[in-house]
Design a protein around this motif. Structure first.
Motif, PDB file in Angstrom:
ATOM      1  N   HIS A  81      -6.234   0.043   1.865  1.00 52.29           N
ATOM      2  CA  HIS A  81      -5.325   0.425   2.559  1.00 52.29           C
ATOM      3  C   HIS A  81      -4.813   1.261   1.763  1.00 52.29           C
ATOM      4  O   HIS A  81      -4.097   2.098   1.929  1.00 52.29           O
ATOM      5  CB  HIS A  81      -4.388  -0.566   3.004  1.00 52.29           C
ATOM      6  CG  HIS A  81      -4.207  -1.702   3.872  1.00 52.29           C
ATOM      7  ND1 HIS A  81      -3.631  -2.451   3.966  1.00 52.29           N
ATOM      8  CD2 HIS A  81      -5.372  -1.712   5.028  1.00 52.29           C
ATOM      9  CE1 HIS A  81      -4.350  -3.182   5.102  1.00 52.29           C
ATOM     10  NE2 HIS A  81      -5.275  -2.857   5.747  1.00 52.29           N
ATOM     11  N   CYS A  82      -5.377   1.595   0.385  1.00 46.48           N
ATOM     12  CA  CYS A  82      -5.049   2.433  -0.676  1.00 46.48           C
ATOM     13  C   CYS A  82      -5.955   3.817  -0.731  1.00 46.48           C
ATOM     14  O   CYS A  82      -5.850   4.438  -1.358  1.00 46.48           O
ATOM     15  CB  CYS A  82      -4.839   1.729  -2.012  1.00 46.48           C
ATOM     16  SG  CYS A  82      -4.130   0.298  -1.887  1.00 46.48           S
ATOM     17  N   ARG A 119      -1.938  -1.107  11.160  1.00 44.60           N
ATOM     18  CA  ARG A 119      -2.438   0.110  10.933  1.00 44.60           C
ATOM     19  C   ARG A 119      -2.796   0.706  12.134  1.00 44.60           C
ATOM     20  O   ARG A 119      -3.759   2.226  11.807  1.00 44.60           O
ATOM     21  CB  ARG A 119      -3.473  -0.403   9.834  1.00 44.60           C
ATOM     22  CG  ARG A 119      -2.662  -0.333   8.808  1.00 44.60           C
ATOM     23  CD  ARG A 119      -4.085  -1.160   7.962  1.00 44.60           C
ATOM     24  NE  ARG A 119      -4.498   0.074   7.351  1.00 44.60           N
ATOM     25  CZ  ARG A 119      -4.167   1.197   6.405  1.00 44.60           C
ATOM     26  NH1 ARG A 119      -2.480   0.892   6.011  1.00 44.60           N
ATOM     27  NH2 ARG A 119      -4.673   2.024   5.802  1.00 44.60           N
ATOM     28  N   GLY A 163       0.562   6.574   4.230  1.00 46.07           N
ATOM     29  CA  GLY A 163      -0.706   7.344   4.188  1.00 46.07           C
ATOM     30  C   GLY A 163      -0.590   8.691   3.389  1.00 46.07           C
ATOM     31  O   GLY A 163      -1.728   8.488   2.975  1.00 46.07           O
ATOM     32  N   PRO A 210       0.547  -1.190  -0.449  1.00 46.55           N
ATOM     33  CA  PRO A 210      -0.095   0.113  -0.072  1.00 46.55           C
ATOM     34  C   PRO A 210       0.732   1.115  -0.082  1.00 46.55           C
ATOM     35  O   PRO A 210       2.438   1.671   0.979  1.00 46.55           O
ATOM     36  CB  PRO A 210      -0.634  -0.251   1.604  1.00 46.55           C
ATOM     37  CG  PRO A 210       0.024  -0.610   2.268  1.00 46.55           C
ATOM     38  CD  PRO A 210       0.740  -2.242   0.840  1.00 46.55           C
ATOM     39  N   HIS A 268     -11.429   0.820   5.984  1.00 49.68           N
ATOM     40  CA  HIS A 268     -10.144   0.966   6.036  1.00 49.68           C
ATOM     41  C   HIS A 268      -9.117  -0.178   6.093  1.00 49.68           C
ATOM     42  O   HIS A 268      -7.959   0.216   6.075  1.00 49.68           O
ATOM     43  CB  HIS A 268      -9.555   2.337   6.169  1.00 49.68           C
ATOM     44  CG  HIS A 268     -10.585   3.462   5.041  1.00 49.68           C
ATOM     45  ND1 HIS A 268      -9.877   3.445   4.233  1.00 49.68           N
ATOM     46  CD2 HIS A 268     -10.570   4.875   6.678  1.00 49.68           C
ATOM     47  CE1 HIS A 268     -10.669   4.902   4.092  1.00 49.68           C
ATOM     48  NE2 HIS A 268     -11.418   5.225   4.978  1.00 49.68           N
ATOM     49  N   GLN A 269     -10.016  -1.323   7.062  1.00 50.51           N
ATOM     50  CA  GLN A 269      -9.364  -2.354   7.571  1.00 50.51           C
ATOM     51  C   GLN A 269      -8.264  -1.661   8.534  1.00 50.51           C
ATOM     52  O   GLN A 269      -6.637  -2.491   8.467  1.00 50.51           O
ATOM     53  CB  GLN A 269      -9.092  -3.409   6.820  1.00 50.51           C
ATOM     54  CG  GLN A 269     -10.146  -4.137   5.577  1.00 50.51           C
ATOM     55  CD  GLN A 269     -10.553  -4.929   6.667  1.00 50.51           C
ATOM     56  OE1 GLN A 269     -10.518  -6.070   7.016  1.00 50.51           O
ATOM     57  NE2 GLN A 269     -12.120  -4.731   6.966  1.00 50.51           N
ATOM     58  N   LEU A 303      -7.023   1.847  11.256  1.00 45.45           N
ATOM     59  CA  LEU A 303      -6.680   3.007  10.940  1.00 45.45           C
ATOM     60  C   LEU A 303      -6.194   4.181  12.280  1.00 45.45           C
ATOM     61  O   LEU A 303      -6.682   3.098  13.628  1.00 45.45           O
ATOM     62  CB  LEU A 303      -7.637   4.211  10.704  1.00 45.45           C
ATOM     63  CG  LEU A 303      -8.571   4.381   8.815  1.00 45.45           C
ATOM     64  CD1 LEU A 303      -9.531   5.371   9.485  1.00 45.45           C
ATOM     65  CD2 LEU A 303      -7.373   4.597   8.585  1.00 45.45           C
ATOM     66  N   CYS A 316     -15.250  -2.043   2.399  1.00 39.09           N
ATOM     67  CA  CYS A 316     -14.715  -1.104   1.866  1.00 39.09           C
ATOM     68  C   CYS A 316     -14.928  -1.766   0.173  1.00 39.09           C
ATOM     69  O   CYS A 316     -15.578  -0.516  -0.093  1.00 39.09           O
ATOM     70  CB  CYS A 316     -13.216  -1.708   1.524  1.00 39.09           C
ATOM     71  SG  CYS A 316     -12.002  -0.905   0.201  1.00 39.09           S
ATOM     72  N   GLU A 333      -5.046  -5.486  -0.020  1.00 30.80           N
ATOM     73  CA  GLU A 333      -6.574  -5.043   0.645  1.00 30.80           C
ATOM     74  C   GLU A 333      -6.340  -3.593   0.205  1.00 30.80           C
ATOM     75  O   GLU A 333      -5.481  -2.894   0.034  1.00 30.80           O
ATOM     76  CB  GLU A 333      -6.299  -4.866   1.620  1.00 30.80           C
ATOM     77  CG  GLU A 333      -7.222  -4.259   2.551  1.00 30.80           C
ATOM     78  CD  GLU A 333      -8.440  -4.814   1.936  1.00 30.80           C
ATOM     79  OE1 GLU A 333      -8.964  -3.829   1.463  1.00 30.80           O
ATOM     80  OE2 GLU A 333      -8.806  -5.523   3.274  1.00 30.80           O
TER      81      GLU A 333
END
Length: 395
Positions: free
Chosen positions: A159-160, A369, A130, A127, A332-333, A335, A194, A156
């Protein structure tokens, strides 16, 4: 459903073939009522004393849990998962070179896909940092990961991107390039949350999707009893000694049916709840005899009845910040606090208070994350977000 040697891995099916584990109307109504009452009473972590019903047995220690219910190893026995993915890719190879693999959280798909990519030496797309998501000019090196002829894997999609005014452009471009074939053969994996968001944002995104079938009670029992190969454990209820689960699939367990329904067939959710239900007793190593008088040398562990199991629940009272934080984490799986601020629009104090409350209630936990919903708390979180009017995933 038949269970084979690869039953522990996600069984891939077309999206329209996915189905929840069967449950009765009685169970559905009971769960709905329990959810209502859970919202108006203090959760377990606010109570001074536990109920004594069936709790004379001790929960398993960390060492015992590592023996009886070790963490799933999604790298073991990948053949079934790999075959299913190959069949799907071959089916759509000509019209859609990129495979879209969409599954709910805690289904094991991401880990199995990463293991398969490593085994086949496919390119694993990392990914973007951030901060770079908001600055398109900084992403040139990220796009270079797609160059080459060998297949690539994006584990995933969540994450993008970030749900902010400047955080959507990357995934818009990525999905467009993937569907038109300019990125070559690859696999995009996305959580169901997502994918639901992007399907709403881009209704023109009409692509075939493969997903992981939910575990039914039979498959779940086989999986839980074969997490560790060194023993052949048998699990019995603490109340009447009835068999809950055994490696040979023996018995018809109401506990497993409840567990499959509660967990929505998600193996990692079921595993987290299963570990809460296990208990220790002095007879753990005693031999048992079957109905024919034969000795069974498999070891025995104990399970409290479903009615005595305490599960994570939302803190009492209404709090929209809790809902915003939970929804953002699922989109976002995972944060961290600094990223939650622009995504939710909440202030630092609100975020810190929400995370504190959710962690005490065992609904979120630390994540690579930052923070993510806990596996054991996921069913309660999903029902809560649905009751608050949020767009939940279709799984």
């Amino acid at each position: 459903m038949g269970v084979d040697s690869d039953s522990g891995h996600p069984q891939l099916v077309a999206r329209d073939q996915w189905a929840l584990p069967t449950t009765s109307v009685h169970r559905t109504l009971r769960d709905a009522l329990a959810d209502v009452f859970a919202r108006v009473r203090a959760p377990d972590w606010l109570q001074d004393e536990r109920d004594a019903d069936g709790e004379s047995l001790q929960p398993l220690s960390d060492q015992q849990l590592a023996r009886w219910a070790p963490a799933p190893d999604w790298r073991r026995g990948l053949a079934g998962f790999a075959d299913g993915l190959d069949q799907w890719r071959n089916r759509w190879r000509d019209s859609q070179p990129v495979t879209f693999l969409v599954a709910p959280p805690f289904s094991g798909v991401t880990q199995a896909l990463e293991a398969l990519a490593e085994d086949r030496q496919w390119r694993l797309i990392q990914p973007p940092p951030g901060g770079s998501i908001h600055r398109g000019e900084d992403l040139q090196a990220w796009w270079a990961q797609f160059e080459g002829d060998e297949p690539w894997v994006l584990p995933e999609l969540g994450h993008c991107w970030l749900r902010t005014p400047g955080g959507l452009a990357l995934v818009r471009r990525l999905l467009g390039a993937a569907t038109e074939g300019s990125l070559g053969p690859g696999i995009v994996a996305a959580s169901s949350w997502c994918w639901t968001f992007w399907n709403h944002l881009m209704p023109e995104l009409r692509v075939p999707v493969v997903t992981a079938q939910a575990f039914d009670s039979e498959r779940l029992g086989q999986w839980l009893t074969t997490l560790e190969n060194d023993t052949r454990p048998r699990f019995h209820l603490t109340t009447d000694d009835s068999l809950v689960a055994a490696p040979d699939g023996e018995g018809e367990s109401g506990f497993l049916r409840d567990l499959a329904a509660w967990s929505r067939g998600l193996p990692e959710v079921a595993w987290a709840v299963w570990r809460r239900a296990l208990r220790a007793r002095p007879e753990d190593k005693a031999e048992t005899a079957d109905a024919n008088g034969a000795t069974d040398n498999g070891e025995r562990c104990w399970v409290v009845p479903w009615s005595q199991l305490t599960l994570p629940a939302l803190p009492p009272g209404e709090s929209r910040p809790l809902a915003f934080v939970l929804h953002a984490l699922l989109l976002h799986q995972g944060l961290d606090e600094s990223t939650l601020q622009p995504v939710t629009g909440l202030g630092d104090d609100d975020i810190q208070l929400a995370l504190h409350s959710l962690r005490r209630a065992e609904l979120v936990e630390p994540h690579p994350r930052g923070w993510f919903v806990s596996a054991g708390g996921y069913p309660a979180v999903r029902r809560y977000l649905q009751s608050e009017g949020f767009a939940v995933d279709g799984f």
